[in-house]
Design an enzyme around this catalytic site. Sequence first.
Site, PDB file in Angstrom:
ATOM      1  N   CYS A 182      35.124  26.967  35.907  1.00 32.86           N
ATOM      2  CA  CYS A 182      34.322  28.197  35.775  1.00 32.86           C
ATOM      3  C   CYS A 182      33.819  28.434  34.365  1.00 32.86           C
ATOM      4  CB  CYS A 182      35.133  29.397  36.265  1.00 32.86           C
ATOM      5  SG  CYS A 182      36.525  29.862  35.211  1.00 32.86           S
ATOM      6  N   CYS A 210      45.513  28.504  35.159  1.00 34.47           N
ATOM      7  CA  CYS A 210      45.070  29.881  35.400  1.00 34.47           C
ATOM      8  C   CYS A 210      46.012  30.588  36.369  1.00 34.47           C
ATOM      9  CB  CYS A 210      43.641  29.888  35.936  1.00 34.47           C
ATOM     10  SG  CYS A 210      42.941  31.534  36.164  1.00 34.47           S
TER      11      CYS A 210
END
Length: 378
Positions: A213, A114
């Site tokens: 997440c 990410c």
Amino acid sequence: MTSQTSMLPADRPLRVLAAMSGGVDSAVAAARAAEAGHDVTGVHLALSANPQSFRTGARGCCTIEDSRDARRAADVIGIPFYVWDLADRFREDVVEDFIAEYEAGRTPNPCLRCNEKIKFAALLDKALALGFDAVCTGHYAQVIVNENGDRELHRAADMAKDQSYVLGVLDDRQLAHAMFPLGDTETTKEEIRAEAERRDLAVAKKPDSHDICFIADGDTQGFLANRLGKAEGDIVDESGDKLGTHEGAFGYTIGQRKGLRIGRPAPDGKPRYVLDISPVDNTVTVGPVEALDVTALTAIKPRWCGAAPTGPGTYTAQLRAHGGETEVAAELVDDELRVRFTDAVRGVAPGQAIVLYDGTRVVGSATIATTERAAAVA
């Protein structure tokens, strides 16, 4: 070194895009950047086409609730705020990569991916195109400027909160536009929360996010099974004898001890650990903990936080986000990083990142491809 600050030095206020997750760290980082005189704009990244499927409350960082928290923090700081939709890019570069890596029998770190592909690639590229000078995040790490003007990535001043491992994928171009206002903070998390409270930021008492997440319930094995489908295979020992079955080799990681569902104990009564995962024949091999000892590895796709090292060198290495350091000898050979450990380490899995350090300086990172084990256990 001429600077010990994680703010980009400048003789003028910078246009700064602050990535605001909705948590306390990113809110305080944005507030500090604004207080330093920079022209700050807050942005929350919408990373899911259905944000309610991401974690909420204490377990989240990408929900509708989080975007609202980020907006309220920006209002208090007094900066403009936007929500940018990067859901498609996140799905392709992070989620699909995560699934593919597990399917191939490797253990990826989605936070590194990410940072590499989203926060300091897609977000940074868009920020620069819009005329911003830097992207600010709440990571605990430091950008330090050398006498010749080159920027280096260093560990945070507070080692207990250091997050340089997940930033080890940043190259020199990305570091040139990175700002980490919390990196030189030698304070506890409670003091960061107290600062947020002094600044009237409502996220001061919000629990930290953790884990992955995009896996809403924290069940990684269930998430993978839902996308890859269950596929029964054998659990075998080092000699190939069948000990049990599993519902998908992708649900296991090297070094795993719990959840093996083996019917009979080892002859010596000691626990067994996952030693190898073979997606080709869908087999999981288990054995004693000593068989996890790794003495060397090769890693691919190196990314350097500055110039690539030349010749062999001695460094310390970190192998997981919350792991310690270990001494290594490393050399780049034909774009492949070859590493030998001074002392054997355990639980090293292909797909993980190895990050090299020279003191507190992050030299770079690479993805572990193969490992070399110590002599077989008798």
